[in-house]
Scaffold this motif. Structure first.
Motif, mmCIF file in Angstrom:
data_model
loop_
_atom_site.group_PDB
_atom_site.id
_atom_site.type_symbol
_atom_site.label_atom_id
_atom_site.label_comp_id
_atom_site.label_asym_id
_atom_site.label_seq_id
_atom_site.Cartn_x
_atom_site.Cartn_y
_atom_site.Cartn_z
ATOM 1 N N ARG A 5 -47.482 -88.104 -52.738
ATOM 2 C CA ARG A 5 -46.967 -88.171 -51.368
ATOM 3 C C ARG A 5 -45.920 -89.255 -51.172
ATOM 4 O O ARG A 5 -45.215 -89.261 -50.166
ATOM 5 C CB ARG A 5 -48.134 -88.400 -50.406
ATOM 6 C CG ARG A 5 -49.103 -87.219 -50.333
ATOM 7 C CD ARG A 5 -50.379 -87.598 -49.596
ATOM 8 N NE ARG A 5 -51.100 -88.659 -50.323
ATOM 9 C CZ ARG A 5 -52.236 -89.219 -49.893
ATOM 10 N NH1 ARG A 5 -52.738 -88.842 -48.732
ATOM 11 N NH2 ARG A 5 -52.820 -90.147 -50.615
ATOM 12 N N ASN A 6 -45.808 -90.184 -52.114
ATOM 13 C CA ASN A 6 -44.836 -91.265 -51.955
ATOM 14 C C ASN A 6 -44.521 -91.875 -53.316
ATOM 15 O O ASN A 6 -45.112 -91.496 -54.340
ATOM 16 C CB ASN A 6 -45.353 -92.337 -50.984
ATOM 17 C CG ASN A 6 -46.730 -92.847 -51.379
ATOM 18 O OD1 ASN A 6 -46.938 -93.258 -52.517
ATOM 19 N ND2 ASN A 6 -47.678 -92.805 -50.444
ATOM 20 N N VAL A 7 -43.591 -92.806 -53.319
ATOM 21 C CA VAL A 7 -43.128 -93.409 -54.567
ATOM 22 C C VAL A 7 -44.262 -94.104 -55.317
ATOM 23 O O VAL A 7 -44.388 -93.968 -56.538
ATOM 24 C CB VAL A 7 -41.975 -94.397 -54.285
ATOM 25 C CG1 VAL A 7 -41.718 -95.294 -55.489
ATOM 26 C CG2 VAL A 7 -40.706 -93.640 -53.917
ATOM 27 N N ALA A 10 -46.402 -91.672 -57.125
ATOM 28 C CA ALA A 10 -45.673 -91.084 -58.256
ATOM 29 C C ALA A 10 -45.577 -92.063 -59.416
ATOM 30 O O ALA A 10 -45.745 -91.683 -60.588
ATOM 31 C CB ALA A 10 -44.280 -90.650 -57.810
ATOM 32 N N ILE A 26 -37.404 -92.649 -58.774
ATOM 33 C CA ILE A 26 -38.150 -91.862 -57.790
ATOM 34 C C ILE A 26 -37.747 -92.294 -56.385
ATOM 35 O O ILE A 26 -37.489 -93.473 -56.130
ATOM 36 C CB ILE A 26 -39.678 -92.101 -57.969
ATOM 37 C CG1 ILE A 26 -40.064 -92.035 -59.447
ATOM 38 C CG2 ILE A 26 -40.486 -91.099 -57.158
ATOM 39 C CD1 ILE A 26 -41.351 -92.781 -59.766
ATOM 40 N N ASP A 28 -38.726 -91.277 -51.996
ATOM 41 C CA ASP A 28 -39.537 -90.470 -51.077
ATOM 42 C C ASP A 28 -38.847 -90.353 -49.719
ATOM 43 O O ASP A 28 -37.818 -90.990 -49.463
ATOM 44 C CB ASP A 28 -40.969 -91.007 -50.962
ATOM 45 C CG ASP A 28 -41.063 -92.412 -50.375
ATOM 46 O OD1 ASP A 28 -40.195 -92.766 -49.541
ATOM 47 O OD2 ASP A 28 -42.012 -93.152 -50.720
ATOM 48 N N ASP A 30 -39.576 -91.457 -46.934
ATOM 49 C CA ASP A 30 -39.630 -92.637 -46.080
ATOM 50 C C ASP A 30 -38.603 -93.692 -46.483
ATOM 51 O O ASP A 30 -38.580 -94.784 -45.906
ATOM 52 C CB ASP A 30 -41.030 -93.245 -46.113
ATOM 53 C CG ASP A 30 -42.067 -92.316 -45.506
ATOM 54 O OD1 ASP A 30 -41.756 -91.706 -44.458
ATOM 55 O OD2 ASP A 30 -43.170 -92.186 -46.073
ATOM 56 N N ASN A 32 -38.305 -95.135 -49.566
ATOM 57 C CA ASN A 32 -38.719 -96.001 -50.667
ATOM 58 C C ASN A 32 -38.145 -95.485 -51.979
ATOM 59 O O ASN A 32 -37.976 -94.280 -52.169
ATOM 60 C CB ASN A 32 -40.248 -96.041 -50.762
ATOM 61 C CG ASN A 32 -40.884 -96.572 -49.502
ATOM 62 O OD1 ASN A 32 -40.620 -97.701 -49.083
ATOM 63 N ND2 ASN A 32 -41.707 -95.751 -48.870
#
Length: 255
Positions: A5-7, A10, A26, A28, A30, A32
């Protein structure tokens, strides 16, 4: 990975990869950004780089397991606001030294130069960056070469070269000719012999991959590799020989 769902999530997943040693950049939704290296890395004995064969029957060289993956190079929302990787040395982003033969930093530095030019980058900006052909390597070497160029047609072409590798550039072709001849002069004539250097140029990727190590020798004013000659003497030989060709568009020489 599709469920990340986010960096940060990941990055944690990429750290788990064993077989694949890669650099992951990477982002995201948002805003980031993150960088993560993957792969297993042996705990090596003190002073062992992993570059040379070792006597495996000696116990001091026995495997000691793997380095904790949390120590691998990584970065989350770096202060500069961007992440760029081009096979350069990124060991400084970790607490171990998994990269033992990085490529030169020229491309990564060029990426950084371009990214610093604007606060907000569009898709068109990124397209231009991916098609950028300006060479920082040539910029640095030409600081030495330009002062030694003869006043000949090819010398004038190379002197006025804009340091970009356009397919129709004769300057790029002549620079490559001089640069390759430098390998033959410095490492061939005064050290290994041209036959060996030509074999390495044609049959291996050594000079293609680890060019910065050799460039550092070329750019030194003195070196034991120069065989008692001055740098300018060797450059002049390489320039005279390298320019003794028909100037053709770079694209015709690089199919």
């Amino acid at each position: 990975m599709p469920k990340a769902r986010n960096v940060k999530e990941a990055m944690a997943l990429f750290r788990k990869l064993d077989a694949a040693s890669f650099n992951y950049a990477i982002a995201d939704v948002d805003g980031n950004i993150g960088y993560q290296m993957s792969g297993r890395f042996y705990k090596r004995p003190q002073g062992i780089s992993g570059m040379l064969a070792l006597p495996g029957w000696e116990k001091k060289y026995d495997p000691e397991g793997f380095v904790d993956k949390d120590l691998l190079p990584s970065s989350y929302n770096p202060e500069e606001g961007f992440i760029g990787t081009a096979n350069q040395d990124l060991n400084h982003l970790g607490r171990c030294l998994p990269i033992n033969l990085p490529m030169g930093a020229y491309r990564a530095e060029r990426i950084a130069d371009i990214l610093r030019q604007g606060q907000r980058l569009t898709v068109e900006d990124m397209k231009r960056m991916h098609f950028d052909l300006y060479s920082l390597q040539a910029e640095r070497l030409m600081e030495v070469i330009r002062a030694l160029l003869p006043d000949t047609p090819n010398g004038r072409i190379l002197r006025s070269w804009d340091l970009t590798y356009d397919a129709d550039s004769k300057g790029a072709m002549l620079f490559e000719s001089v640069y390759t001849t430098l390998y033959r002069v410095v490492f061939g004539d005064h050290n290994l012999g041209r036959e060996v250097v030509d074999y390495l140029l044609q049959e291996t990727s050594m000079f293609n991959d680890y060019y910065e190590n050799f460039d550092n020798i070329f750019l030194n004013e003195t070196s034991t590799w120069f065989g008692g000659k001055t740098r300018d003497e060797l450059f002049r030989v390489a320039i005279d020989e390298g320019l003794n060709v028909e100037a053709k568009p770079y694209g015709e020489r690089r199919k």
